[in-house]
Write a protein that holds these residues in place. Structure first.
Motif, short mmCIF file in Angstrom:
data_model
loop_
_atom_site.label_atom_id
_atom_site.label_comp_id
_atom_site.label_asym_id
_atom_site.label_seq_id
_atom_site.Cartn_x
_atom_site.Cartn_y
_atom_site.Cartn_z
N LYS A 185 0.85 -1.18 0.00
CA LYS A 185 0.00 0.00 0.00
C LYS A 185 0.90 1.24 0.00
O LYS A 185 1.74 1.39 0.88
N VAL A 186 0.67 2.10 -1.00
CA VAL A 186 1.56 3.24 -1.21
C VAL A 186 0.74 4.52 -1.32
O VAL A 186 -0.32 4.55 -1.93
N LEU A 187 1.27 5.60 -0.72
CA LEU A 187 0.68 6.93 -0.85
C LEU A 187 1.67 7.82 -1.59
O LEU A 187 2.86 7.84 -1.26
N LEU A 188 1.18 8.54 -2.58
CA LEU A 188 1.99 9.50 -3.32
C LEU A 188 1.64 10.91 -2.86
O LEU A 188 0.46 11.27 -2.80
N ILE A 189 2.67 11.72 -2.55
CA ILE A 189 2.45 13.11 -2.17
C ILE A 189 3.20 14.00 -3.16
O ILE A 189 4.42 13.87 -3.33
N ASP A 190 2.49 14.89 -3.81
CA ASP A 190 3.08 15.80 -4.79
C ASP A 190 3.31 17.16 -4.12
O ASP A 190 2.36 17.88 -3.84
N VAL A 191 4.58 17.51 -3.85
CA VAL A 191 4.87 18.82 -3.27
C VAL A 191 5.58 19.74 -4.25
O VAL A 191 6.22 20.73 -3.86
N ASP A 192 5.44 19.45 -5.53
CA ASP A 192 6.01 20.31 -6.57
C ASP A 192 4.91 21.24 -7.09
O ASP A 192 3.88 20.76 -7.58
N PRO A 193 5.10 22.57 -7.01
CA PRO A 193 4.07 23.49 -7.51
C PRO A 193 3.74 23.30 -8.99
O PRO A 193 2.66 23.69 -9.45
N GLN A 194 4.66 22.69 -9.75
CA GLN A 194 4.37 22.41 -11.16
C GLN A 194 3.33 21.30 -11.31
O GLN A 194 2.75 21.14 -12.38
N ALA A 195 3.12 20.53 -10.25
CA ALA A 195 2.08 19.50 -10.18
C ALA A 195 2.19 18.47 -11.30
O ALA A 195 1.19 17.96 -11.79
N ASN A 196 3.41 18.11 -11.68
CA ASN A 196 3.58 17.14 -12.76
C ASN A 196 3.02 15.77 -12.40
O ASN A 196 2.38 15.10 -13.22
N LEU A 197 3.24 15.33 -11.17
CA LEU A 197 2.72 14.03 -10.75
C LEU A 197 1.19 14.04 -10.78
O LEU A 197 0.56 13.11 -11.28
N THR A 198 0.63 15.10 -10.23
CA THR A 198 -0.83 15.24 -10.18
C THR A 198 -1.43 15.17 -11.58
O THR A 198 -2.37 14.40 -11.85
N GLN A 199 -0.87 15.94 -12.50
CA GLN A 199 -1.39 15.98 -13.87
C GLN A 199 -1.11 14.69 -14.62
O GLN A 199 -1.92 14.27 -15.47
N SER A 200 0.02 14.05 -14.31
CA SER A 200 0.37 12.79 -14.99
C SER A 200 -0.55 11.64 -14.62
O SER A 200 -0.54 10.60 -15.27
N LYS A 238 -1.72 10.12 -20.95
CA LYS A 238 -3.05 9.51 -20.81
C LYS A 238 -3.51 9.42 -19.36
O LYS A 238 -4.61 8.93 -19.08
N GLY A 239 -2.66 9.87 -18.42
CA GLY A 239 -3.03 9.85 -17.02
C GLY A 239 -3.02 8.47 -16.40
O GLY A 239 -3.81 8.18 -15.49
N ARG A 240 -2.09 7.62 -16.85
CA ARG A 240 -2.04 6.24 -16.36
C ARG A 240 -0.61 5.85 -16.01
O ARG A 240 0.35 6.45 -16.49
N ASP A 241 -0.47 4.83 -15.16
CA ASP A 241 0.87 4.29 -14.93
C ASP A 241 1.23 3.37 -16.08
O ASP A 241 0.38 2.98 -16.88
N ILE A 242 2.49 3.02 -16.19
CA ILE A 242 2.97 2.26 -17.35
C ILE A 242 2.37 0.86 -17.42
O ILE A 242 2.16 0.32 -18.51
N PHE A 243 2.04 0.28 -16.28
CA PHE A 243 1.50 -1.08 -16.29
C PHE A 243 0.07 -1.10 -16.83
O PHE A 243 -0.33 -2.05 -17.50
#
Length: 253
Positions: A32-47, A225-230
């Motif tokens: 179980k994993v939690l991702l936290i995006d602390v970059d104001p560019q929000a690349n993880l969020t948008q990805s 596409k807003g998805r992980d590679i798998f």
């Protein structure tokens, strides 16, 4: 629960790609994993397909915590591509100035993360700088994982980052370097091989993950596409590499 900052001063080296796809790989392994995006560019969020129109983000809880309002980091959690995410937003760009005068400002994120339960790993995707947001992430973390492109300029950025990390250790004596992940790697390029050798000579071979993430257009397409590679292409080189990285990552624990 292990908290891991994914950081580097250089942008475009695969921090966000590694955060998302390593988290997805761990989820496939039952973690179980939690991702936290602390970059104001929000690349993880948008990805992960989370739009700019979200009402609440990590900024919301950082602001409330900083100014004495009771809050929980999970209040702003979103599930995207099957992953738990604390999203970022452009509002976060003002956090550096807002936090400047707050007592204990380096530990605000740590206070929000400490009460979390039920997660095996928390990944924090950091901005490409050593500002207050990155300092908060590192003070919160048990480990730092450094993705970098196997080229000479990113290698210079790593040396600068590690010198700053030594200063952060005054605030968090427990943090350790988990290792380096080479990204956009081409086994045919002499420069890539030379940078890998330089890293091994400078930091020891055991600090460099044996799994290298090859250049692979599917990784960029998955984020578009807003998805992980798998989920996007489980048969791609990107999926193969991140699956191997997941196994190697788990072996370190």
């Amino acid at each position: 629960m292990k908290v891991i900052s994914i950081a580097n001063f250089k942008g475009g080296v695969g921090k966000t790609t590694t955060a998302i796809n390593l988290a997805a790989g761990l989820k496939k392994k039952g973690k179980k994993v939690l991702l936290i995006d602390v970059d104001p560019q929000a690349n993880l969020t948008q990805s992960l397909g989370i739009t700019d129109t979200i009402e609440d983000s990590v900024y919301t809880v950082l602001h409330k915590e900083a100014f004495g309002e009771k809050t929980k980091i999970t209040d702003v959690m979103i599930t995207a591509s099957g992953l738990d995410v604390i999203p970022s937003s452009l509002d976060l760009a003002g956090a550096e100035l807002e936090l400047a005068s707050v007592y204990g400002r380096e530990q605000i994120l740590s206070q929000l993360i400490k009460p979390l339960k039920g997660y095996d790993f928390v990944f924090i995707d950091c901005p490409p700088s050593m500002g207050m947001l990155t300092v908060n992430a590192l003070v919160s973390s048990d480990f730092v994982l450094i993705p970098l492109q196997a080229e000479f300029l990113p290698l210079k950025g790593v040396r600068s980052f590690l010198s700053h990390l030594e200063l952060v250790k005054k605030l968090n004596k427990q943090i350790k370097l988990l290792g380096f992940v080479l990204t956009k790697y081409d086994y045919r390029k002499k420069m890539n091989q030379q940078v890998k050798q330089d890293l091994e000579d400078e930091f020891s071979k055991k600090m460099i993950f044996k799994t290298h993430i090859r250049s692979n257009i599917a990784l960029a397409n998955a984020q578009e596409k807003g998805r992980d590679i798998f989920k996007y292409d489980k048969n791609s080189n990107g999926a193969e590499d991140y699956n191997k990285l997941t196994v190697e990552f788990l072996s370190k624990f």
